[in-house]
Design an enzyme around this catalytic site. Sequence first.
Site, PDB file in Angstrom:
ATOM      1  CG  ASP A 245       0.557  -6.982   7.675  1.00  0.00           C
ATOM      2  OD1 ASP A 245      -0.606  -6.155   8.059  1.00  0.00           O
ATOM      3  OD2 ASP A 245       1.301  -6.772   7.291  1.00  0.00           O
TER       4      ASP A 245
ATOM      5  CG  HIS B  51       6.821  -2.361   2.022  1.00  0.00           C
ATOM      6  ND1 HIS B  51       6.517  -0.731   3.417  1.00  0.00           N
ATOM      7  CD2 HIS B  51       5.700  -2.991   2.237  1.00  0.00           C
ATOM      8  CE1 HIS B  51       5.475  -0.570   3.299  1.00  0.00           C
ATOM      9  NE2 HIS B  51       4.675  -1.622   3.080  1.00  0.00           N
TER      10      HIS B  51
ATOM     11  CG  MET C 223      -1.915  -0.983   1.143  1.00  0.00           C
ATOM     12  SD  MET C 223      -3.730  -0.654   1.729  1.00  0.00           S
ATOM     13  CE  MET C 223      -2.821  -0.956   3.829  1.00  0.00           C
ATOM     14  N   GLY C 224       2.177   0.745  -0.199  1.00  0.00           N
ATOM     15  CA  GLY C 224       2.586   1.884  -0.335  1.00  0.00           C
ATOM     16  C   GLY C 224       3.576   2.837   1.294  1.00  0.00           C
TER      17      GLY C 224
ATOM     18  N   GLY D 134       4.320 -10.202   4.121  1.00  0.00           N
ATOM     19  CA  GLY D 134       5.299 -10.344   4.824  1.00  0.00           C
ATOM     20  C   GLY D 134       4.504 -11.339   6.687  1.00  0.00           C
TER      21      GLY D 134
HETATM   22  P1  AMP Z   1       1.345  -2.930   3.050  1.00  0.00           P
HETATM   23  O1  AMP Z   1       1.523  -1.867   2.162  1.00  0.00           O
HETATM   24  O2  AMP Z   1       1.417  -2.724   5.001  1.00  0.00           O
HETATM   25  O3  AMP Z   1       0.538  -3.730   3.430  1.00  0.00           O
HETATM   26  O4  AMP Z   1       2.449  -3.936   3.503  1.00  0.00           O
HETATM   27  C1  AMP Z   1       3.157  -4.658   2.537  1.00  0.00           C
HETATM   28  C2  AMP Z   1       3.554  -5.996   2.686  1.00  0.00           C
HETATM   29  O5  AMP Z   1       5.232  -5.473   3.169  1.00  0.00           O
HETATM   30  C3  AMP Z   1       2.446  -7.200   2.891  1.00  0.00           C
HETATM   31  O6  AMP Z   1       3.126  -8.075   2.822  1.00  0.00           O
HETATM   32  C4  AMP Z   1       3.286  -6.879   4.440  1.00  0.00           C
HETATM   33  O7  AMP Z   1       3.228  -7.730   5.666  1.00  0.00           O
HETATM   34  C5  AMP Z   1       4.592  -6.830   4.542  1.00  0.00           C
HETATM   35  N1  AMP Z   1       5.808  -5.479   5.387  1.00  0.00           N
HETATM   36  C6  AMP Z   1       4.767  -4.639   6.174  1.00  0.00           C
HETATM   37  N2  AMP Z   1       5.823  -4.158   7.039  1.00  0.00           N
HETATM   38  C7  AMP Z   1       6.508  -5.559   6.942  1.00  0.00           C
HETATM   39  C8  AMP Z   1       8.020  -5.495   7.883  1.00  0.00           C
HETATM   40  N3  AMP Z   1       8.464  -4.797   8.847  1.00  0.00           N
HETATM   41  N4  AMP Z   1       8.499  -6.303   7.772  1.00  0.00           N
HETATM   42  C9  AMP Z   1       8.463  -7.185   6.392  1.00  0.00           C
HETATM   43  N5  AMP Z   1       7.254  -6.752   6.459  1.00  0.00           N
HETATM   44  C10 AMP Z   1       6.912  -6.154   5.828  1.00  0.00           C
END
Ligand code: AMP
Length: 282
Positions: A150, A37, A30-31, A147
């Site tokens: 989640d 990421h 989601m940026g 990640g």
């Molecule tokens: P999001 O942009 O928050 O939807 O995250 C995108 C992807 O990055 C998802 O699969 C998350 O689980 C992963 N992610 C977010 N934070 C972390 C982190 N601290 N370490 C590893 N992966 C992450």
Amino acid sequence: MEVFRDVAGLRQYITKHRTNLNSLGLVPTMGALHQGHIKLIQASRKENDITVCSIYVNPTQFNSQSDLTNYPRTLDQDIALLEKEGCDVLFAPQNEEMYPETPVLQFHFGKLEKTMEGKFRNGHFNGVGIIVSKFLNIVAPDRAYFGQKDIQQFFIVKQLVKDLSFPVELRMIPTLREPDGLALSSRNLRLTPAFRKKAPLMYKALIEAGTLLKKQKSVEEIKTFVKELFLDDKDFKLEYFEVADGNSLGIIDDTPKKGEVFLCIAAYLGEVRLIDNISIIL
Ligand code: AMP
């Protein structure tokens, strides 16, 4: 890096560059990209010839309008980070592109959506199911990267891929943390400096709960311990702390004796909702 705002352009690129001899990895985000990421991007680049990152703040997975409105958006910075990492393609659609009409289809994930994030964020996993299905259909990756941060989302996507026979291998990447233990998250950008200092309590609670679990304390005792830890600070509002089975993510109420469990936590710190989890092997 090629940047596409529309599905047609991205599809054309993929048709042109995809052969039987190369492989494609997808990293949906989601940026407001951070190094967590970037670990996913690096994992995809290692295993695939082409890496596609998507940046889309998906409205159907938000159950709170203010969370959606306040979600950080830093596209120019994100593009620079992705360029630096050698990501091949960025797909950054607008809402009209992803949802020309409100989808009629609804996803239900049974038991999995009745606990933790599913319980507290009504409709969240329906939105995740819709957007991940769309991306898997549009990009048709060999591998997709998510990640551990989640964890329940990962189990939801695993179910989706199994039930709908998506030909994709899923990879779960461990959570990247700040030196003080706080899991990297786009929402951390919304913490005031004073709240940022308090935020590592999430990880501290998980580590201490893990130690108690290893000492064979009951889940009930551990839950009480965590609740009290958060009651001490009025800026926190603990939403849940659960011990979940490592294979099914089903909630465990008895004291687990053997195997992998996930300790999962969600709390508001001021207005900002934080989640985290750790894996413990007993
Ligand atoms: P999001 O942009 O928050 O939807 O995250 C995108 C992807 O990055 C998802 O699969 C998350 O689980 C992963 N992610 C977010 N934070 C972390 C982190 N601290 N370490 C590893 N992966 C992450």
